[in-house]
Design a protein around this motif. Structure first.
Motif, PDB file in Angstrom:
ATOM      1  N   LEU A 136       0.825  -1.210   0.000  1.00  0.00           N
ATOM      2  CA  LEU A 136       0.000   0.000   0.000  1.00  0.00           C
ATOM      3  C   LEU A 136       0.859   1.259   0.000  1.00  0.00           C
ATOM      4  CD1 LEU A 136      -2.816  -1.045   2.520  1.00  0.00           C
ATOM      5  CD2 LEU A 136      -2.991  -0.888   0.039  1.00  0.00           C
ATOM      6  N   GLU A 137       1.961   1.229   0.782  1.00  0.00           N
ATOM      7  CA  GLU A 137       2.865   2.383   0.803  1.00  0.00           C
ATOM      8  C   GLU A 137       3.501   2.617  -0.570  1.00  0.00           C
ATOM      9  OE1 GLU A 137       5.638   1.587   3.876  1.00  0.00           O
ATOM     10  OE2 GLU A 137       4.245   2.038   5.529  1.00  0.00           O
ATOM     11  N   ILE A 138       3.926   1.533  -1.232  1.00  0.00           N
ATOM     12  CA  ILE A 138       4.545   1.653  -2.551  1.00  0.00           C
ATOM     13  C   ILE A 138       3.538   2.181  -3.566  1.00  0.00           C
ATOM     14  CG2 ILE A 138       5.544   0.349  -4.468  1.00  0.00           C
ATOM     15  CD1 ILE A 138       6.843  -1.476  -2.368  1.00  0.00           C
ATOM     16  N   LEU A 139       2.287   1.646  -3.506  1.00  0.00           N
ATOM     17  CA  LEU A 139       1.254   2.127  -4.418  1.00  0.00           C
ATOM     18  C   LEU A 139       0.961   3.606  -4.191  1.00  0.00           C
ATOM     19  CD1 LEU A 139      -1.286  -0.858  -4.382  1.00  0.00           C
ATOM     20  CD2 LEU A 139       0.247  -0.191  -6.235  1.00  0.00           C
ATOM     21  N   GLY A 140       0.980   4.029  -2.922  1.00  0.00           N
ATOM     22  CA  GLY A 140       0.768   5.448  -2.617  1.00  0.00           C
ATOM     23  C   GLY A 140       1.870   6.311  -3.189  1.00  0.00           C
ATOM     24  N   ARG A 141       3.119   5.846  -3.051  1.00  0.00           N
ATOM     25  CA  ARG A 141       4.248   6.604  -3.599  1.00  0.00           C
ATOM     26  C   ARG A 141       4.210   6.629  -5.124  1.00  0.00           C
ATOM     27  NH1 ARG A 141       8.591   3.409  -0.282  1.00  0.00           N
ATOM     28  NH2 ARG A 141       9.956   3.994  -1.998  1.00  0.00           N
ATOM     29  N   VAL A 142       3.805   5.501  -5.745  1.00  0.00           N
ATOM     30  CA  VAL A 142       3.679   5.463  -7.206  1.00  0.00           C
ATOM     31  C   VAL A 142       2.632   6.468  -7.666  1.00  0.00           C
ATOM     32  CG1 VAL A 142       2.905   4.061  -9.142  1.00  0.00           C
ATOM     33  CG2 VAL A 142       4.478   3.095  -7.473  1.00  0.00           C
ATOM     34  N   TYR A 148       5.294  21.792 -18.241  1.00  0.00           N
ATOM     35  CA  TYR A 148       6.165  21.823 -19.417  1.00  0.00           C
ATOM     36  C   TYR A 148       5.421  22.402 -20.621  1.00  0.00           C
ATOM     37  CZ  TYR A 148       8.911  20.195 -23.391  1.00  0.00           C
ATOM     38  OH  TYR A 148       9.627  20.134 -24.549  1.00  0.00           O
ATOM     39  N   VAL A 149       4.152  21.975 -20.786  1.00  0.00           N
ATOM     40  CA  VAL A 149       3.348  22.485 -21.903  1.00  0.00           C
ATOM     41  C   VAL A 149       3.161  23.994 -21.767  1.00  0.00           C
ATOM     42  CG1 VAL A 149       1.070  22.436 -22.968  1.00  0.00           C
ATOM     43  CG2 VAL A 149       2.170  20.298 -22.299  1.00  0.00           C
ATOM     44  N   GLU A 185       3.153   9.621 -10.104  1.00  0.00           N
ATOM     45  CA  GLU A 185       2.339   9.816 -11.312  1.00  0.00           C
ATOM     46  C   GLU A 185       1.719  11.208 -11.324  1.00  0.00           C
ATOM     47  OE1 GLU A 185      -0.427   6.642 -11.247  1.00  0.00           O
ATOM     48  OE2 GLU A 185       0.929   5.195 -12.194  1.00  0.00           O
ATOM     49  N   GLU A 186       1.216  11.651 -10.170  1.00  0.00           N
ATOM     50  CA  GLU A 186       0.627  12.990 -10.094  1.00  0.00           C
ATOM     51  C   GLU A 186       1.685  14.065 -10.338  1.00  0.00           C
ATOM     52  OE1 GLU A 186      -1.151  13.130  -6.264  1.00  0.00           O
ATOM     53  OE2 GLU A 186      -2.941  11.984  -6.856  1.00  0.00           O
ATOM     54  N   GLU A 187       2.892  13.857  -9.785  1.00  0.00           N
ATOM     55  CA  GLU A 187       3.974  14.811 -10.015  1.00  0.00           C
ATOM     56  C   GLU A 187       4.360  14.853 -11.491  1.00  0.00           C
ATOM     57  OE1 GLU A 187       7.183  13.800  -7.477  1.00  0.00           O
ATOM     58  OE2 GLU A 187       6.208  14.510  -5.638  1.00  0.00           O
ATOM     59  N   ASN A 188       4.443  13.667 -12.119  1.00  0.00           N
ATOM     60  CA  ASN A 188       4.777  13.620 -13.544  1.00  0.00           C
ATOM     61  C   ASN A 188       3.712  14.327 -14.376  1.00  0.00           C
ATOM     62  OD1 ASN A 188       7.108  12.184 -13.088  1.00  0.00           O
ATOM     63  ND2 ASN A 188       6.189  10.188 -13.442  1.00  0.00           N
TER      64      ASN A 188
END
Length: 275
Positions: free
Chosen positions: A77-83, A97-98, A87-90
């Motif tokens: 769950l912690e890893i999924l939260g960090r992922v 960038y646009v 993703e939100e940061e990306n």
């Protein structure tokens, strides 16, 4: 005497027989119980007769495994939260960038336009280039360029698009939104673009054209091609850059025109004298 001894021996043998019979009966009962227990264990899955220690061990191992599973689930769950955060940061970086790419393109186009703006000293060409910049880069649909006539203290229209110039024929310095911008040299921007209704004495944007602290004119905008709820930082930057370049180009072209006119006048006098 012998008969008495024989009776005692018979009683003793009978007693011993009873004792042996009782032990046989008890042994038989134990065999039956053991046989019943073994048959019960066989029905449960052929478990070993003595499984108390094994069952306890299995229970302990199951508890350890369950704890490991719980820890792995928590880590998952912690890893999924960090992922998800990455993703939100990306996604945010991609959007930024646009936006930055669009801003860079606009500023690059303004740089090219400003180069064109300063490539001529013809007043009419300068005004034409400024008009094209306002339409193509700023995206204005209705606007006007006014220059200050210091002799009468009024602004005179030199270019316009989509408006009736008669409504801006007598704009005095220090009066109204346009006059105040010309007096103070501070840009004016409407706060609520969505509810804005165009009025000639109340423009959406009014930018002073300044040479240092001296105002020589203003750019007023009443309507944009693109509907916006508010101005972005790049818009303010574009307005500021445009005002600076436009003011310099207009001032230079005016000086050049005046000098050319004076030179023509002097040349005319010289020609008259030499004749």
């Amino acid at each position: 005497m012998s008969e008495l001894n024989e009776e005692k021996n018979s009683a003793k043998r009978a007693e011993e027989f009873l004792q042996i019979f009782k032990k046989g009966a008890e042994f038989t009962q134990e065999l039956l119980k053991e046989n019943e227990r073994l048959r019960y264990q066989l029905l449960r899955g052929n478990e070993p007769p003595d499984n108390n220690g094994t069952a306890a061990t299995d229970t302990a191992e199951m508890a350890v495994l369950q704890n490991k599973i719980n820890a792995l689930e928590k880590e998952k769950l912690e890893i999924l939260g960090r992922v998800k955060e990455v993703e939100e940061e990306n996604f945010d970086f991609a959007n930024r960038y646009v936006v930055i790419e669009s801003e860079n393109n606009m500023l690059a186009n303004l740089y090219i336009a400003s180069y064109q703006l300063h490539s001529t000293l013809d007043f009419r060409e300068v005004i034409q280039v400024i008009t094209e910049i306002i339409i193509n880069l700023i995206g204005a649909e209705e606007f006007a360029i006014l220059l200050l006539d210091e002799k009468i203290g009024q602004f005179q229209i030199v270019a316009h698009e989509g408006i009736d110039p008669e409504h801006l024929a007598e704009v005095e310095i220090g009066k109204g939104v346009i006059g105040n911008v010309g007096d103070t040299g501070e840009s004016y921007f409407i706060d609520d673009l969505e509810s804005y209704s165009p009025e000639y004495d109340h423009p959406m944007v009014c930018i002073p054209l300044k040479i240092k602290d001296h105002v020589i004119g203003v750019i007023v905008i009443y309507k944009l091609l693109e509907q916006k709820s508010r101005f972005a930082d790049v818009d303010y930057e574009l307005f500021t850059l445009l005002a600076g370049h436009a003011a310099t180009a207009i001032f230079s072209s005016r000086l050049y025109s005046d000098s050319e006119r004076k030179l023509s006048t002097i040349q005319g006098f010289i020609d008259l004298l030499t004749k």
